[in-house]
Design an enzyme around this catalytic site. Structure first.
Site, PDB file in Angstrom:
ATOM      1  N   LYS A 127       2.332  -3.317   6.593  1.00  0.00           N
ATOM      2  CA  LYS A 127       2.605  -3.532   5.164  1.00  0.00           C
ATOM      3  C   LYS A 127       4.102  -3.374   4.889  1.00  0.00           C
ATOM      4  O   LYS A 127       4.684  -4.159   4.128  1.00  0.00           O
ATOM      5  CB  LYS A 127       1.800  -2.546   4.317  1.00  0.00           C
TER       6      LYS A 127
ATOM      7  N   TYR B 241      -1.259   0.080  10.190  1.00  0.00           N
ATOM      8  CA  TYR B 241      -1.488  -0.613   8.914  1.00  0.00           C
ATOM      9  C   TYR B 241      -0.290  -0.430   7.984  1.00  0.00           C
ATOM     10  O   TYR B 241       0.239  -1.396   7.432  1.00  0.00           O
ATOM     11  CB  TYR B 241      -2.756  -0.041   8.274  1.00  0.00           C
TER      12      TYR B 241
ATOM     13  N   SER C 196       0.836  -1.201   0.000  1.00  0.00           N
ATOM     14  CA  SER C 196       0.000   0.000   0.000  1.00  0.00           C
ATOM     15  C   SER C 196       0.868   1.247   0.000  1.00  0.00           C
ATOM     16  O   SER C 196       1.992   1.242   0.513  1.00  0.00           O
ATOM     17  CB  SER C 196      -0.859  -0.017   1.267  1.00  0.00           C
TER      18      SER C 196
END
Lengths: 327, 327
Positions: free
Chosen positions: B155, B151, B127
């Site tokens: 990632k 998050y 991402s």
């Protein structure tokens, strides 16, 4: 103030404990107690005026980290890791010690934070191995971490965890990307990078040393004294000034092997230089080609981290700290 | 050829399964079998000519990954993750699903590799959240990963693991840093980024949409069709050309909200634009300020990854793929 050093039996850990023993003060507070921890029995520093606790444990074992956090140390230096070569040979052990061990520590602190608001300063030793070739010179602070070893990968992951746990307020962390520590005291070892220290340390005491690479190999160095200085400064500075990017490439000295040898000549004369025996080693030359030639370290310098400005100085530090000031 | 899609119930996962159903071929080979996996029951694609297996399981549960690897799929698409907002609210769940789940998968593949030499292609969806403000525009491929969310941290860690496992030869991995997918089909949701899609999708079908930020907010977009295209291309290209830096910022379209609206005006007229209601939201504006305005994506473009060149095109893709070609 209570200080915990994890990885206290290593070279930097021992020097850090000695420095704290001499200073007796950290970040303006008296160090009342030191807990020294390693997988092999750490030695108590000579003449520490406070309380010393020595522990032998493996951070990657379940429960170990909780034991260490139980007394709520104010400052934690996390230096424990298996080295690059071993992490490369033993993939599972590398991840278990260098990643899972660190994560256990971070989790133990987080759970203590949730229980009672505990929020220590945590100083983590990262490494220039978080970057990987091809590399610019100098390497800017914003350069991406694309390690080419499992060790570098594990350090880069711990850096990310450290930033996230700090951002969430579980601890107040800072990651210190150490240059190659030179001159490393002790005997020549088999680490591929050993020659950077060997070619200076051995001739300084009249011993021969082998140089396996060419004179134009450029690398990034700081003395053991500077390495300890980085950790102390990391435990002391206002982390508000550091902001969310908690992992800093430390200042150091970028020098070629030829420049190292010239410095040796200036400090110890031609007879020392003559003790360097050139014995090219293809494998070591290939490994070296992927190493960092030097960093800008703009942020760290602006934050007050300092290192040596010449190899003459690095050699003099070694003579003062390891040879009692005498050549 | 056997294909495994983990996270197959999500929007991109469903579209990927549909694309493979239509193509029936991946990297020059017939897709004989697809295994679709998610924590909620995935749907079988319509009219897939090969064998479809549907599984409901949680990758973070011990043993789950081994089950998936038992049949030795040739290509694995790993799309499973909890989203940014949830990972931020539930720290433990975020690390369990987004990090530990991925690591279980990687470990299961490594152990299979050690057992019988198994070495699949693994396509991982990363991402743009791996970068964090302050950000340059455009963001170069070499920019460091300093995420400002758990998050993004998870990632970025998985990217590092993917590179290391690939370097060691355990699998042949590629990490695809997806832009924000726009126009996201479905109903408006509460994701902070939802408005980028809402202000186009809703007016295209005569519905009102709320715009919570100012027209000069710049962000990085690609259509769902492009997102699936990236994954297919990632499963297909020669990874020797990619080299050891396996995580690629995908191409996309950098556009301001104002440019999105102008494109809507060109494609659907003034009456569509009039359905956008401006309702500034301080919190969303603050969150947006930290988002990536756009990437150079030089490497990915050179490797043949392609995305839309205008928002008119992104809107037309939506009309073709979601509205049956009719406005």
């Amino acid at each position: 103030m209570q200080v915990l050093i994890i990885g206290a039996a290593g070279m930097v850990g021992r020097k850090l404990a000695e420095r704290l023993t001499r200073d007796r003060v950290l970040a303006g507070q008296t160090v009342d107690a030191m807990t020294l921890v390693d997988v092999v029995a750490p030695e108590a520093p000579n003449a520490f005026a406070g309380k010393v606790s020595l522990q032998t444990l493996d951070l990657s074992e379940p429960g170990s980290a909780d034991t260490l956090i139980a007394s709520r140390p104010d400052v934690i230096f996390h230096l424990a890791a298996i080295v690059s070569g071993e992490a490369e040979l033993d993939f599972e052990k590398g991840y278990r010690i260098n990643l899972d061990g660190t994560r256990h520590l971070f989790e133990a602190i987080r759970l203590a934070h949730l229980a009672d608001g505990y929020r220590p300063r945590l100083v983590f030793t990262s490494s220039i191995a978080v970057v990987g070739a091809p590399l610019p010179y100098p390497i800017p602070d914003e350069f991406h971490t694309t390690p080419l070893t499992s060790y570098g990968t594990q350090k880069a992951i711990c850096e990310l965890l450290l930033s996230d746990y700090s951002r969430k307020g579980y601890f107040d962390g800072i990651g210190i990307r150490l240059p190659t520590v030179c001159i490393r005291p002790g005997k020549p070892n088999k680490a591929a990078s050993g020659f950077f220290s060997n070619i200076l340390r051995e001739p300084l005491v009249g011993q021969e040393a082998v140089l396996p690479v060419s004179d134009d190999v450029r690398h990034w160095h700081a003395s053991p004294r500077s390495a300890v200085g980085f950790l102390i400064h990391g435990a002391t500075i206002d982390l508000e000034k550091v902001g969310p990017r908690r992992n800093l490439s430390m200042p150091g000295l970028s020098a070629t092997v030829g420049e190292q040898i010239e410095a040796l000549r200036r400090v110890a004369g031609e007879k020392a230089v003559k003790l360097i025996r050139r014995e090219p080693d293809e494998m070591i030359m290939r490994i070296c080609a992927g190493w960092a030639p030097g960093f800008e370290a703009t942020r760290a310098r602006a934050l007050g981290f300092t290192a040596e400005n010449s190899f003459d100085e690095i050699i003099r530090v070694h003579i003062e700290d390891e040879l009692g000031g005498n050549l």
